[in-house]
Design an enzyme around this catalytic site. Structure first.
Site, short mmCIF file in Angstrom:
data_model
loop_
_atom_site.label_atom_id
_atom_site.label_comp_id
_atom_site.label_asym_id
_atom_site.label_seq_id
_atom_site.Cartn_x
_atom_site.Cartn_y
_atom_site.Cartn_z
N ASN A 60 -13.40 9.89 0.40
CA ASN A 60 -13.92 9.13 -0.74
C ASN A 60 -13.92 7.65 -0.37
O ASN A 60 -12.92 7.13 0.14
CB ASN A 60 -13.03 9.35 -1.97
CG ASN A 60 -13.12 10.78 -2.49
OD1 ASN A 60 -14.18 11.38 -2.50
ND2 ASN A 60 -11.98 11.33 -2.91
N HIS A 108 -6.50 2.96 1.45
CA HIS A 108 -5.98 3.11 2.81
C HIS A 108 -6.71 4.34 3.33
O HIS A 108 -6.56 5.43 2.75
CB HIS A 108 -4.45 3.28 2.78
CG HIS A 108 -3.82 3.52 4.12
ND1 HIS A 108 -2.72 2.81 4.56
CD2 HIS A 108 -4.10 4.42 5.09
CE1 HIS A 108 -2.38 3.26 5.77
NE2 HIS A 108 -3.19 4.24 6.10
N HIS A 119 -8.27 7.58 4.39
CA HIS A 119 -7.71 8.92 4.44
C HIS A 119 -8.81 9.96 4.26
O HIS A 119 -9.81 9.72 3.59
CB HIS A 119 -6.63 9.12 3.37
CG HIS A 119 -7.11 8.87 1.97
ND1 HIS A 119 -7.25 7.61 1.45
CD2 HIS A 119 -7.48 9.73 0.99
CE1 HIS A 119 -7.68 7.70 0.21
NE2 HIS A 119 -7.84 8.98 -0.10
N GLY A 155 -14.82 7.58 -6.19
CA GLY A 155 -13.51 7.80 -6.79
C GLY A 155 -12.34 7.50 -5.89
O GLY A 155 -11.24 8.02 -6.09
N HIS A 201 -3.12 0.39 8.71
CA HIS A 201 -3.78 0.14 7.43
C HIS A 201 -5.22 -0.29 7.64
O HIS A 201 -5.49 -1.39 8.12
CB HIS A 201 -3.03 -0.93 6.63
CG HIS A 201 -3.63 -1.17 5.28
ND1 HIS A 201 -3.34 -0.38 4.18
CD2 HIS A 201 -4.55 -2.07 4.86
CE1 HIS A 201 -4.05 -0.81 3.14
NE2 HIS A 201 -4.79 -1.85 3.54
N HIS A 237 -9.35 13.98 2.95
CA HIS A 237 -8.77 15.12 2.24
C HIS A 237 -9.19 16.39 2.97
O HIS A 237 -10.39 16.58 3.24
CB HIS A 237 -9.32 15.22 0.81
CG HIS A 237 -9.02 14.05 -0.06
ND1 HIS A 237 -8.02 14.07 -1.01
CD2 HIS A 237 -9.59 12.82 -0.14
CE1 HIS A 237 -8.00 12.90 -1.64
NE2 HIS A 237 -8.94 12.13 -1.14
N ASP A 272 -0.89 16.62 -0.62
CA ASP A 272 -1.28 15.76 -1.74
C ASP A 272 -0.35 16.02 -2.93
O ASP A 272 -0.01 17.16 -3.23
CB ASP A 272 -2.73 16.03 -2.14
CG ASP A 272 -3.30 14.92 -2.98
OD1 ASP A 272 -4.17 14.17 -2.48
OD2 ASP A 272 -2.87 14.77 -4.15
N CYS A 303 0.82 -1.21 0.00
CA CYS A 303 0.00 0.00 0.00
C CYS A 303 0.86 1.27 0.00
O CYS A 303 1.76 1.42 0.82
CB CYS A 303 -0.90 -0.03 1.24
SG CYS A 303 -1.71 1.52 1.58
N CYS A 315 0.80 3.19 3.29
CA CYS A 315 1.63 2.53 4.32
C CYS A 315 3.11 2.86 4.08
O CYS A 315 3.85 3.10 5.04
CB CYS A 315 1.42 1.02 4.29
SG CYS A 315 -0.11 0.49 5.09
P1 5GP Z 1 -8.54 9.19 -3.21
O1 5GP Z 1 -8.71 9.35 -4.69
O2 5GP Z 1 -8.23 7.75 -2.87
O3 5GP Z 1 -9.62 9.77 -2.37
O4 5GP Z 1 -7.26 10.05 -2.81
C1 5GP Z 1 -5.95 9.62 -2.98
C2 5GP Z 1 -5.09 10.86 -3.01
O5 5GP Z 1 -3.74 10.48 -2.77
C3 5GP Z 1 -5.12 11.60 -4.33
O6 5GP Z 1 -5.55 12.95 -4.12
C4 5GP Z 1 -3.68 11.52 -4.85
O7 5GP Z 1 -3.26 12.70 -5.50
C5 5GP Z 1 -2.90 11.27 -3.57
N1 5GP Z 1 -1.69 10.51 -3.76
C6 5GP Z 1 -1.59 9.33 -4.45
N2 5GP Z 1 -0.32 8.89 -4.41
C7 5GP Z 1 0.39 9.81 -3.67
C8 5GP Z 1 1.76 9.88 -3.30
O8 5GP Z 1 2.60 9.05 -3.61
N3 5GP Z 1 2.13 10.97 -2.55
C9 5GP Z 1 1.22 11.93 -2.18
N4 5GP Z 1 1.70 12.94 -1.45
N5 5GP Z 1 -0.08 11.87 -2.52
C10 5GP Z 1 -0.49 10.83 -3.27
ZN ZN Z 2 -1.99 1.08 3.84
#
Ligand code: 5GP
Ligand code: ZN
Length: 116
Positions: free
Chosen positions: A89, A100, A102, A95, A48, A104, A32, A6, A9
């Protein structure tokens, strides 16, 4: 996906670099990589958990902690007064792209409602 493969993680374990804005034993917050607003911070549980759906009653304190971290970052990122949005989300239609848990924290511009 297991914790081992992940990406969040790996960020929590510092195997992948990120711009960290807050950290304690339970939670980590970082910028982000693809910001959708002038302020866009991702707040994760260090443990996780795939998604909100998987939270248990015993995770109530952790869930509350993630919200409080968002509250605090809104202040330090200077969008407390102007306004901000906290988004979790969950699964395909929302989306979710990283499985994992989280939140925003988005701020620094005006958001529309209903969301797209
Ligand atoms: P989700 O789409 O799952 O709600 O949000 C995942 C978020 O993680 C996205 O906004 C994406 O830009 C961010 N993200 C994905 N990979 C990485 C990474 O390697 N580093 C950082 N800082 N953000 C990431
Ligand atoms: Zn994880």
């Amino acid at each position: 996906m297991t914790g081992e493969s992940c990406i969040f993680c790996k960020i929590a374990n510092k195997e992948i670099a990120s711009r960290i804005v807050f950290e304690d034993d339970e939670a980590l917050a970082f910028q982000d990589i693809n910001p959708q607003a002038p302020v866009h911070v991702v707040v994760i549980s260090k443990r996780h958990i795939e998604k909100l759906t998987d939270l248990k009653e015993s995770d109530a304190a952790l869930a509350g902690k993630l919200i409080l971290v968002c509250r605090d970052i809104a202040k330090t990122e200077n969008c407390e007064g102007s306004g901000y949005r906290v988004v979790i989300n969950t699964n395909r239609d929302a989306g979710q792209s990283v499985f994992h848990l989280h939140a925003h924290l988005l701020g620094g511009r005006r958001f529309v409602w209903p969301p797209g």
